[in-house]
Write a protein that holds these residues in place. Structure first.
Motif, PDB file in Angstrom:
ATOM      1  N   GLU A  40       0.852  -1.209  -0.002  1.00 12.73           N
ATOM      2  CA  GLU A  40       0.002   0.095  -0.098  1.00 12.73           C
ATOM      3  C   GLU A  40       0.793   1.215  -0.187  1.00 12.73           C
ATOM      4  O   GLU A  40       0.543   2.198  -0.575  1.00 12.73           O
ATOM      5  N   LEU A  41       1.900   1.283   0.727  1.00 13.21           N
ATOM      6  CA  LEU A  41       2.887   2.427   0.742  1.00 13.21           C
ATOM      7  C   LEU A  41       3.445   2.597  -0.474  1.00 13.21           C
ATOM      8  O   LEU A  41       3.645   3.890  -1.066  1.00 13.21           O
ATOM      9  N   ALA A  42       4.070   1.407  -1.093  1.00 13.95           N
ATOM     10  CA  ALA A  42       4.519   1.454  -2.474  1.00 13.95           C
ATOM     11  C   ALA A  42       3.629   2.270  -3.311  1.00 13.95           C
ATOM     12  O   ALA A  42       4.192   2.913  -4.348  1.00 13.95           O
ATOM     13  N   ALA A  43       2.516   1.921  -3.342  1.00 13.79           N
ATOM     14  CA  ALA A  43       1.325   2.411  -4.536  1.00 13.79           C
ATOM     15  C   ALA A  43       1.196   3.946  -4.208  1.00 13.79           C
ATOM     16  O   ALA A  43       0.659   4.580  -5.254  1.00 13.79           O
ATOM     17  N   GLN A  44       1.324   4.691  -3.171  1.00 17.44           N
ATOM     18  CA  GLN A  44       0.891   5.888  -2.758  1.00 17.44           C
ATOM     19  C   GLN A  44       1.797   6.875  -3.323  1.00 17.44           C
ATOM     20  O   GLN A  44       3.097   6.695  -3.381  1.00 17.44           O
ATOM     21  N   THR A  45       1.376   7.878  -3.863  1.00 19.08           N
ATOM     22  CA  THR A  45       1.952   8.842  -4.691  1.00 19.08           C
ATOM     23  C   THR A  45       2.671  10.053  -3.711  1.00 19.08           C
ATOM     24  O   THR A  45       3.553  10.564  -4.064  1.00 19.08           O
ATOM     25  N   CYS A  46       1.658  10.075  -2.560  1.00 21.20           N
ATOM     26  CA  CYS A  46       2.365  11.251  -1.683  1.00 21.20           C
ATOM     27  C   CYS A  46       2.156  10.518  -0.274  1.00 21.20           C
ATOM     28  O   CYS A  46       1.829   9.519  -0.255  1.00 21.20           O
ATOM     29  N   CYS A  47       2.291  11.465   0.782  1.00 16.91           N
ATOM     30  CA  CYS A  47       1.944  10.858   2.015  1.00 16.91           C
ATOM     31  C   CYS A  47       0.596  10.484   2.528  1.00 16.91           C
ATOM     32  O   CYS A  47      -0.229  10.985   2.062  1.00 16.91           O
ATOM     33  N   ALA A  48       0.399   9.842   3.396  1.00 20.57           N
ATOM     34  CA  ALA A  48      -0.883   9.077   3.657  1.00 20.57           C
ATOM     35  C   ALA A  48      -0.834   8.873   5.681  1.00 20.57           C
ATOM     36  O   ALA A  48       0.386   8.282   6.028  1.00 20.57           O
ATOM     37  N   SER A  49      -1.819   9.039   6.076  1.00 19.95           N
ATOM     38  CA  SER A  49      -1.854   8.713   7.816  1.00 19.95           C
ATOM     39  C   SER A  49      -1.911   7.316   7.910  1.00 19.95           C
ATOM     40  O   SER A  49      -2.512   6.632   7.056  1.00 19.95           O
ATOM     41  N   ALA A  50      -1.802   6.826   9.046  1.00 18.75           N
ATOM     42  CA  ALA A  50      -1.968   5.286   9.585  1.00 18.75           C
ATOM     43  C   ALA A  50      -3.399   5.106   9.047  1.00 18.75           C
ATOM     44  O   ALA A  50      -3.747   3.879   8.621  1.00 18.75           O
ATOM     45  N   GLN A  51      -4.425   5.884   9.602  1.00 17.39           N
ATOM     46  CA  GLN A  51      -5.861   5.531   9.349  1.00 17.39           C
ATOM     47  C   GLN A  51      -6.080   5.609   8.048  1.00 17.39           C
ATOM     48  O   GLN A  51      -6.993   4.929   7.677  1.00 17.39           O
ATOM     49  N   GLU A  52      -5.527   6.450   7.249  1.00 16.04           N
ATOM     50  CA  GLU A  52      -5.986   6.345   5.865  1.00 16.04           C
ATOM     51  C   GLU A  52      -5.624   5.266   5.190  1.00 16.04           C
ATOM     52  O   GLU A  52      -5.877   4.393   4.273  1.00 16.04           O
ATOM     53  N   ILE A  53      -4.196   4.604   5.494  1.00 16.95           N
ATOM     54  CA  ILE A  53      -3.847   3.399   5.059  1.00 16.95           C
ATOM     55  C   ILE A  53      -4.613   2.337   5.525  1.00 16.95           C
ATOM     56  O   ILE A  53      -4.979   1.212   4.667  1.00 16.95           O
ATOM     57  N   HIS A  54      -5.060   2.230   6.833  1.00 18.53           N
ATOM     58  CA  HIS A  54      -5.889   1.035   7.569  1.00 18.53           C
ATOM     59  C   HIS A  54      -7.290   1.040   6.660  1.00 18.53           C
ATOM     60  O   HIS A  54      -7.529   0.188   6.309  1.00 18.53           O
ATOM     61  N   THR A  55      -7.738   2.211   6.346  1.00 20.75           N
ATOM     62  CA  THR A  55      -8.997   2.226   5.544  1.00 20.75           C
ATOM     63  C   THR A  55      -8.918   1.743   4.246  1.00 20.75           C
ATOM     64  O   THR A  55      -9.892   1.133   3.947  1.00 20.75           O
ATOM     65  N   ARG A  56      -7.782   2.132   3.787  1.00 17.55           N
ATOM     66  CA  ARG A  56      -7.999   1.569   1.998  1.00 17.55           C
ATOM     67  C   ARG A  56      -7.874   0.141   2.078  1.00 17.55           C
ATOM     68  O   ARG A  56      -8.128  -0.671   1.465  1.00 17.55           O
ATOM     69  N   LEU A  57      -7.030  -0.421   3.213  1.00 18.45           N
ATOM     70  CA  LEU A  57      -6.715  -1.844   3.161  1.00 18.45           C
ATOM     71  C   LEU A  57      -7.921  -2.550   3.580  1.00 18.45           C
ATOM     72  O   LEU A  57      -8.381  -3.696   3.101  1.00 18.45           O
ATOM     73  N   ARG A  58      -8.893  -1.883   4.512  1.00 11.80           N
ATOM     74  CA  ARG A  58      -9.987  -2.533   5.042  1.00 11.80           C
ATOM     75  C   ARG A  58     -11.067  -2.501   4.039  1.00 11.80           C
ATOM     76  O   ARG A  58     -11.795  -3.581   3.569  1.00 11.80           O
TER      77      ARG A  58
END
Lengths: 153, 153
Positions: A40-58
């Motif tokens: 998920e981190l590798a795919a993002q173009t700019c910064c993301a919060s822990a909760q954003e990453i969590h939500t996207r994965l969920r």
DNA sequence: GGACTTACTGATAACGATTCCCATTATGTG
DNA sequence: CACATAATGGGAATCGTTATCAGTAAGTCC
């Protein structure tokens, strides 16, 4: 799985194997949660919060716990594999640290909170000069320009 | 009361009357808590967190509540009278914004958390150039150099 | 100078982001 | 394949910050 035939490949695509290798070298095991977070981190173009990453994965059906996201980010940050970005709203954001040293900085909209990236060689050069003359042994730097984004104006 | 005859007067000493006037112009009343917080801010040489300010005031016998510190900082920040500084530890720090525009940036020790100030004209110039070419209407900027301080090395 | 409107204040509850804890699961090694 | 232990998910705990509320006081208008 199977997005490897994208047309435009960035130099940044090297991050995932780089980080994976670094983690393995450090003697960590590769669990499912961590792998997913890395991807998920590798795919993002700019910064993301822990909760954003969590939500996207969920949203993709994963059952990853928020604790795993925080743990992984902390681990990666400690190893210098991700950069922490503070935009001033009390939420920590993270983005991959590219091995080659290439990086960008951020424009933060004080009205809507939008974050955009920019890069400037002259600015990097100026930072480099400062780093050489101060007492600190400088290992990194963060720059944020605050203002109003084009959408908000 | 009565430290007004200090030997070295900085240009920064103009901040307290400047801020006081700005607040009065905005139609606010001047209570005891806010005055004390303003004085404390005016006295500090670099950034301080709300809790640090609160503790310092309490140590001098004041009974000021922590809520008043946060409220005042929020008010001042909204009026542009203080600048918020994020050092990456999840705690917001604040320092007076000087009316002339003169300001400094920060060196943050990643080991002990110490914060030091620096200024660099070439860096400001580089920032200015970037601000002119981006889409955002830039109103301010923050720069932090991270590294190891001389004490920690 | 006194009454009055309402901003200011301190204590405390509420909140959100992050961290801690623990029982369970799963990795990779021998 | 068994074993030691790292990784994981859930939920409790923590910590910085914000919201709420009743009491106090600043400034205004007679």
């Amino acid at each position: 799985m199977a997005e490897r035939d994208h047309a435009h490949q960035h130099a940044t695509d090297a991050w995932l194997p780089h980080a994976t290798l670094a983690l393995r070298s450090a003697g960590t095991r590769s669990g499912g949660a961590r792998s997913a977070i890395l991807a998920e981190l590798a795919a993002q173009t700019c910064c993301a919060s822990a909760q954003e990453i969590h939500t996207r994965l969920r949203d993709t059906g994963s059952t990853i716990g928020i604790a795993s996201v925080y743990r992984t980010l902390e681990l990666l940050h400690g190893m210098g594999l991700v950069t922490r970005v503070d935009t001033g709203d009390g939420v920590a954001r993270f983005e991959p640290t590219h091995p080659g040293g290439e990086h960008h900085h951020h424009l933060v909209c004080t009205r809507c909170g939008a974050v955009e990236a920019f890069h400037d060689d002259a600015l990097e050069e100026a930072i480099h000069r400062v780093a050489e003359r101060v007492e600190f042994e400088v290992t990194g730097h963060d720059i944020a320009l605050r203002g109003i984004c084009s959408a908000c104006r």
